[in-house]
Design a protein around this motif. Structure first.
Motif, mmCIF file in Angstrom:
data_model
loop_
_atom_site.group_PDB
_atom_site.id
_atom_site.type_symbol
_atom_site.label_atom_id
_atom_site.label_comp_id
_atom_site.label_asym_id
_atom_site.label_seq_id
_atom_site.Cartn_x
_atom_site.Cartn_y
_atom_site.Cartn_z
ATOM 1 N N LYS A 47 4.562 -7.545 -3.498
ATOM 2 C CA LYS A 47 4.410 -8.874 -2.916
ATOM 3 C C LYS A 47 4.959 -9.947 -3.868
ATOM 4 C CE LYS A 47 0.639 -11.719 -1.059
ATOM 5 N NZ LYS A 47 0.861 -11.734 0.382
ATOM 6 N N LYS A 106 0.281 -8.291 8.735
ATOM 7 C CA LYS A 106 -0.676 -8.539 7.654
ATOM 8 C C LYS A 106 -1.800 -7.516 7.556
ATOM 9 C CE LYS A 106 1.100 -12.343 5.852
ATOM 10 N NZ LYS A 106 1.772 -12.340 4.561
ATOM 11 N N GLU A 149 6.627 -9.150 6.298
ATOM 12 C CA GLU A 149 5.664 -9.419 5.233
ATOM 13 C C GLU A 149 4.378 -8.654 5.505
ATOM 14 O OE1 GLU A 149 5.547 -13.343 3.528
ATOM 15 O OE2 GLU A 149 7.090 -14.009 4.951
ATOM 16 N N ASP A 152 0.188 -6.761 1.158
ATOM 17 C CA ASP A 152 0.430 -6.831 -0.283
ATOM 18 C C ASP A 152 1.845 -6.381 -0.649
ATOM 19 O OD1 ASP A 152 0.115 -4.278 0.524
ATOM 20 O OD2 ASP A 152 -1.367 -3.685 -0.960
ATOM 21 N N GLY A 153 2.788 -6.649 0.227
ATOM 22 C CA GLY A 153 4.168 -6.268 -0.058
ATOM 23 C C GLY A 153 5.119 -6.817 0.980
ATOM 24 N N VAL A 154 6.382 -6.444 0.845
ATOM 25 C CA VAL A 154 7.425 -6.861 1.801
ATOM 26 C C VAL A 154 8.291 -5.654 2.100
ATOM 27 C CG1 VAL A 154 9.424 -8.365 2.169
ATOM 28 C CG2 VAL A 154 7.537 -9.180 0.807
#
Ligand code: NAG
Ligand code: NAG
Ligand code: NAG
Length: 443
Positions: A47, A106, A149, A152-154
């Motif tokens: 993230k 999310k 997105e 806790d990351g992409v």
């Protein structure tokens, strides 16, 4: 579980485009992919700092990268030749731009992708990919991105038209994009040497090539194996596993033949154990198809950096009985020999006979075959856009077929990871076969 919300869809255009668009003529190997789906890949990143708005940065650097790699920003143009019921295709590098989707999921965390239940690549991942079901002939954006997105990351995913670029050219573009984004190159500076295009290298073959209209439309019927029976797992070979396999394979062949490479040994191990766990009759014919970069095999060779699609298929054929009755060295040597047979002459002979009667497959898979695509030499983990290196790579849907093996470097140097698509019962047996697991593990 995963709600994927599309936040925006836009077109990113090259920073500047030539007024006189370059036109790229397509070779028989390009046209071979006319009815195939876009290959899709995605990189999982940690993230970014919540203060940074990554989307504008990604888009502006993409625009600069497309100025260099302008063919991706073009469009496929189809011309129907009225007098003989054929059509011709070319890529017009007109700066139309590429599709860019920004999405959010999310509820999904990085570990849902890294440590999925039973090691099975989760189905929700499909919705992080932007070009599901898109075929080369559809005439859409030649490359499409989706940035999703996560909690806790992409996840940065893309699909591209295989007629425009192969993996080698694609990753060179992606490496340039991430580098521009990381270093924030000045817009007015000359970015890099101009892109080296392939040019027409097929003497004696007229272009544009004419293809019967009937071969150019998308297939109407679905493929034989319904994709619901297929599952995927990522199989990891450590550096030690690879060197052990390589010496085992070379130890089983005569001293003159001891030049089996690491990748050939790993591929042979996969192929043998997939066949062993497939319950085929001994007389059934089995294939191993390898997508190969032909640039350096042509005569004269093309530059390694030359942009475009220059892949050939090497097909290794045997029977299930032969395979089960022989060892690793034997299978690796069969692969090694087939690879060695991919020459300039064979490549040109194929082109000459193909143009006389062009045939375009609906998809590249055939039954009882493994198809080996991508490469452990691609620079996957060097792509840092400014908030850290990738932590995983995954392939998305796109002619995912029974036996498709997508080979990548592992995150640890020297490792190889193979995203393996098989019918669920074969995959289950393979991933619990103790002899197979002696040299590999399921991620
Ligand atoms: C393969 O790698 C795994 C994980 O590191 C290891 O446990 C195993 O001993 C290795 N096997 C061989 C034959 O190298
Ligand atoms: C294996 O492949 C390598 C590289 O293509 C080649 O140099 C070698 O001669 C091959 N070995 C055999 C036994 O064909
Ligand atoms: C050959 C093959 O399995 N093709 C599949 C490719 O993916 C689409 C969905 O994106 C499936 O419908 C096809 O079955």
């Amino acid at each position: 579980m995963a709600d994927v919300v599309v936040l925006s869809t836009s077109i990113v255009r090259p920073d500047r485009a030539d007024s006189e668009p370059v036109k790229i003529h397509l070779t028989p190997w390009d046209l071979f992919f006319l009815r195939s789906e876009y290959p899709q890949r995605g990189l999982l990143f940690p993230k970014p700092d919540p203060e940074t708005d990554i989307i504008p940065q990604l888009k502006s650097s993409l625009s600069l990268a497309l100025t260099i790699f302008y063919p991706f920003a073009g469009r496929l143009v189809k011309t129907e030749n009225e007098n003989d019921e054929t059509a011709s295709f070319l890529v017009n590098c007109d700066g139309s731009g590429v599709k860019f989707i920004h999405a959010s999921a999310k509820t999904v965390s990085v570990n849902d992708i890294l440590k999925p239940v039973n090691g099975i690549v989760p189905e929700f991942l499909n919705r992080f990919f932007p070009a599901n079901g898109v075929k080369s002939c559809d005439g859409e954006s030649l490359i499409t991105f989706q940035v999703t997105e996560l909690k806790d990351g992409v996840f940065i995913a893309f699909g591209y038209n295989h007629m425009v670029a192969d993996g080698s050219s694609f990753w060179s573009f992606f490496n340039t994009w991430s580098e521009i984004c990381l270093t924030g190159v000045n817009r007015n500076k000359n970015l890099s040497p101009p892109l080296l295009l392939r040019g027409w290298f097929l003497d004696g073959i007229d272009h544009p090539i004419r293809i019967p209209i009937s071969e150019t439309v998308p297939p109407s019927s679905s493929p034989v194996v319904s994709s619901s029976l297929l599952q995927e797992k990522v199989i990891r070979f450590t550096r030690k596993n690879i060197s052990e396999l390589k010496s085992k394979a070379n130890g089983e062949v005569s001293s003159d033949d001891r030049r089996i490479s690491s990748l050939q040994a790993v591929t042979a191990h996969m192929w043998r154990f997939i066949i062993r766990n497939s319950d085929l009759n001994p007389e059934e014919v089995v294939h191993c198809k390898l997508l190969m970069d032909m640039r350096r095999r042509l005569n004269p060779p093309l530059d390694k950096e030359c942009f475009g699609n220059v892949v050939g298929f090497a097909t290794c054929t045997t029977t299930a009985g032969e395979m089960v009755g022989n060892g690793l060295g034997w299978a690796a040597l069969e692969i090694n020999k087939t690879v060695g047979l991919q020459t300039d002459e064979g490549f040109r002979v194929f082109a000459e006979s193909w143009v006389k009667e062009p045939k375009i497959p609906d998809h590249v898979g055939v039954s009882n075959s493994v198809i080996v695509a991508s490469s452990p030499w691609f620079n996957v983990y060097g792509n840092d856009f400014g908030w850290g290196k990738p932590i995983a790579v995954r392939a998305g849907p796109g002619n995912t077929s029974d036996g498709k093996l997508i080979v990548y470097p592992g995150i640890e140097e020297g490792n190889i990871e193979i995203q393996t698509c098989l019918s669920s019962n074969v995959l289950e047996k393979l991933s619990t076969d103790p002899e197979f697991l002696e040299y590999a593990c399921v991620v």
